[in-house]
Scaffold this motif. Structure first.
Motif, PDB file in Angstrom:
ATOM      1  N   TYR A 103      -5.704   2.746   5.938  1.00 38.60           N
ATOM      2  CA  TYR A 103      -5.112   3.320   4.748  1.00 38.60           C
ATOM      3  C   TYR A 103      -5.988   4.053   3.708  1.00 38.60           C
ATOM      4  N   GLY A 104      -5.706   5.088   3.235  1.00 38.15           N
ATOM      5  CA  GLY A 104      -6.398   6.091   2.368  1.00 38.15           C
ATOM      6  C   GLY A 104      -5.405   6.391   1.029  1.00 38.15           C
ATOM      7  N   LEU A 105      -5.941   6.373   0.085  1.00 38.74           N
ATOM      8  CA  LEU A 105      -5.272   6.839  -1.179  1.00 38.74           C
ATOM      9  C   LEU A 105      -6.198   7.994  -1.949  1.00 38.74           C
ATOM     10  N   LEU A 106      -5.916   9.034  -2.043  1.00 37.36           N
ATOM     11  CA  LEU A 106      -6.629  10.116  -2.986  1.00 37.36           C
ATOM     12  C   LEU A 106      -6.163  10.028  -4.087  1.00 37.36           C
ATOM     13  N   ARG A 107      -7.178  10.706  -5.101  1.00 37.89           N
ATOM     14  CA  ARG A 107      -6.693  11.071  -6.856  1.00 37.89           C
ATOM     15  C   ARG A 107      -5.699  11.876  -6.726  1.00 37.89           C
ATOM     16  N   SER A 108      -5.695  12.808  -5.897  1.00 40.80           N
ATOM     17  CA  SER A 108      -4.444  13.923  -5.951  1.00 40.80           C
ATOM     18  C   SER A 108      -3.082  13.127  -5.769  1.00 40.80           C
ATOM     19  N   TYR A 109      -2.881  12.411  -4.607  1.00 45.18           N
ATOM     20  CA  TYR A 109      -1.756  11.859  -4.423  1.00 45.18           C
ATOM     21  C   TYR A 109      -1.256  10.890  -5.671  1.00 45.18           C
ATOM     22  N   TRP A 110      -2.312  10.291  -6.284  1.00 45.06           N
ATOM     23  CA  TRP A 110      -2.029   9.268  -7.421  1.00 45.06           C
ATOM     24  C   TRP A 110      -1.554  10.160  -8.458  1.00 45.06           C
ATOM     25  N   ASP A 111      -2.199  11.184  -8.679  1.00 49.64           N
ATOM     26  CA  ASP A 111      -1.679  12.196  -9.827  1.00 49.64           C
ATOM     27  C   ASP A 111      -0.279  12.665  -9.670  1.00 49.64           C
ATOM     28  N   GLU A 112      -0.098  13.239  -8.268  1.00 53.11           N
ATOM     29  CA  GLU A 112       1.392  13.630  -8.004  1.00 53.11           C
ATOM     30  C   GLU A 112       2.217  12.533  -8.403  1.00 53.11           C
ATOM     31  N   ARG A 113       2.078  11.231  -7.770  1.00 52.97           N
ATOM     32  CA  ARG A 113       2.808  10.135  -8.082  1.00 52.97           C
ATOM     33  C   ARG A 113       3.230   9.818  -9.412  1.00 52.97           C
ATOM     34  N   LYS A 114       2.142   9.881 -10.269  1.00 51.41           N
ATOM     35  CA  LYS A 114       2.199   9.668 -11.521  1.00 51.41           C
ATOM     36  C   LYS A 114       3.069  10.670 -12.209  1.00 51.41           C
ATOM     37  N   ALA A 115       2.863  11.784 -11.918  1.00 48.64           N
ATOM     38  CA  ALA A 115       3.542  13.099 -12.487  1.00 48.64           C
ATOM     39  C   ALA A 115       5.105  12.955 -12.296  1.00 48.64           C
ATOM     40  N   VAL A 116       5.553  12.378 -10.845  1.00 46.33           N
ATOM     41  CA  VAL A 116       6.669  12.346 -10.561  1.00 46.33           C
ATOM     42  C   VAL A 116       7.458  11.021 -11.422  1.00 46.33           C
ATOM     43  N   ARG A 117       6.531  10.048 -11.535  1.00 46.50           N
ATOM     44  CA  ARG A 117       7.260   8.924 -12.221  1.00 46.50           C
ATOM     45  C   ARG A 117       7.146   8.802 -13.639  1.00 46.50           C
ATOM     46  N   GLY A 118       6.042   9.788 -14.320  1.00 43.56           N
ATOM     47  CA  GLY A 118       5.963   9.772 -15.761  1.00 43.56           C
ATOM     48  C   GLY A 118       5.272   8.733 -16.342  1.00 43.56           C
ATOM     49  N   LEU A 164       0.826  -1.248   0.092  1.00 42.52           N
ATOM     50  CA  LEU A 164      -0.099  -0.049   0.001  1.00 42.52           C
ATOM     51  C   LEU A 164       0.956   1.074   0.005  1.00 42.52           C
ATOM     52  N   GLU A 165       1.805   1.261   0.857  1.00 46.36           N
ATOM     53  CA  GLU A 165       2.653   2.448   0.792  1.00 46.36           C
ATOM     54  C   GLU A 165       3.637   2.799  -0.457  1.00 46.36           C
ATOM     55  N   LYS A 166       3.966   1.869  -0.955  1.00 47.90           N
ATOM     56  CA  LYS A 166       4.661   1.785  -2.186  1.00 47.90           C
ATOM     57  C   LYS A 166       3.732   2.388  -3.360  1.00 47.90           C
ATOM     58  N   LEU A 167       2.325   2.253  -3.196  1.00 51.15           N
ATOM     59  CA  LEU A 167       1.549   2.680  -4.162  1.00 51.15           C
ATOM     60  C   LEU A 167       1.024   4.127  -3.752  1.00 51.15           C
ATOM     61  N   GLY A 168       1.369   4.444  -2.779  1.00 54.53           N
ATOM     62  CA  GLY A 168       1.223   5.939  -2.256  1.00 54.53           C
ATOM     63  C   GLY A 168       0.344   6.161  -1.187  1.00 54.53           C
ATOM     64  N   PHE A 169      -0.680   5.042  -0.755  1.00 53.33           N
ATOM     65  CA  PHE A 169      -1.493   5.011   0.401  1.00 53.33           C
ATOM     66  C   PHE A 169      -0.747   5.666   1.720  1.00 53.33           C
ATOM     67  N   ARG A 170      -1.685   6.385   2.457  1.00 49.14           N
ATOM     68  CA  ARG A 170      -1.059   7.042   3.528  1.00 49.14           C
ATOM     69  C   ARG A 170      -1.909   6.344   4.894  1.00 49.14           C
TER      70      ARG A 170
END
Ligand SMILES: CC(C)(COP(=O)(O)OP(=O)(O)OC[C@H]1O[C@@H](n2cnc3c(N)ncnc32)[C@H](O)[C@@H]1OP(=O)(O)O)[C@@H](O)C(=O)NCCC(=O)NCCS
Length: 189
Positions: free
Chosen positions: A174-189, A147-153
């Motif tokens: 644990y929770g994962l928001l779309r905003s965390y997901w979008d940020e993670r995707k922007a960093v990783r490409g 979960l933490e690798k995928l950006g859940f907090r």
């Protein structure tokens, strides 16, 4: 918000697809293993009929579009190695829960992370989710790591929430928001 239709998704090593009737033996092999249900408030399956019932429920979910429930199979060889589920949708709030399991013979190869990543990407981008929740036993370190690798907090802790094989067990929320997901995707490409 879309309906909760289960599509076919493909990753580098995996195919995520709806369960089908002839998955019963493969599903039974996964969930009859005590290691897989070690942290669950359910016992390991003891009879193929458990798998048949689970598949019948999944087929109802597909018909009614209530759950997104993937069988996870290897691209190479086509073996069923796990499941990933987006379920308990709260349509009005764009929120649901996540569940997953991988056959113990295939642990530690990154398959859970790869499959869940594809399911979440579908959930945020295609289904329009804003939030995904997971609750796990704090002793289940592999699950927390996924979960933490995928950006859940980590958001909360609930003592003695479940009765797990005769003992009360705590939950980490644990929770994962779309905003965390979008940020993670922007960093990783
Ligand atoms: C949790 C589960 C899905 C993980 O599957 P998996 O395919 O092995 O997961 P991945 O390989 O993608 O990632 C596992 C991560 O946990 C780490 N890990 C494994 N065992 C660990 C442990 N005991 N302590 C800490 N980290 C651990 C791995 O090193 C890996 O992290 P890394 O990529 O940084 O090295 C699998 O163990 C499982 O099905 N368990 C039973 C069902 C379950 O608990 N489901 C989830 C809770 S409802």
């Amino acid at each position: 918000m879309s309906t909760y239709f289960t599509p076919v998704l493909t990753t580098e090593r995996l195919v995520l697809r709806p369960l089908k009737t002839d998955d019963a033996a493969g599903l039974f092999a996964i969930f009859s293993d005590p290691a897989v249900v070690r942290f669950w408030s359910a016992e390991a399956w003891t009879d193929i009929s458990f798998a048949e019932t689970a598949i019948a429920r999944a087929l109802e979910g597909y018909r009614d579009e209530t759950d997104i429930h993937f069988a996870v199979e290897l691209v190479r060889g086509g073996q069923l190695i796990g499941t990933v589920k987006l379920h308990h949708f709260f349509n009005q709030n764009h929120r649901c829960e996540l569940g997953y399991a991988v056959a113990s013979a295939h642990w530690g190869k990154g398959y859970a992370s790869e499959a869940i990543e594809a399911a979440l990407d579908h959930g945020f981008r295609e289904v329009g989710l804003n939030r995904v929740e997971a609750d796990i036993d704090p002793r289940n370190e592999a699950s927390g790591r996924v979960l933490e690798k995928l950006g859940f907090r980590k958001e909360g802790y609930m003592p003695q929430r479940w009765l797990v094989h005769g003992q009360y067990a705590d939950t980490v929320n644990y929770g994962l928001l779309r905003s965390y997901w979008d940020e993670r995707k922007a960093v990783r490409g």
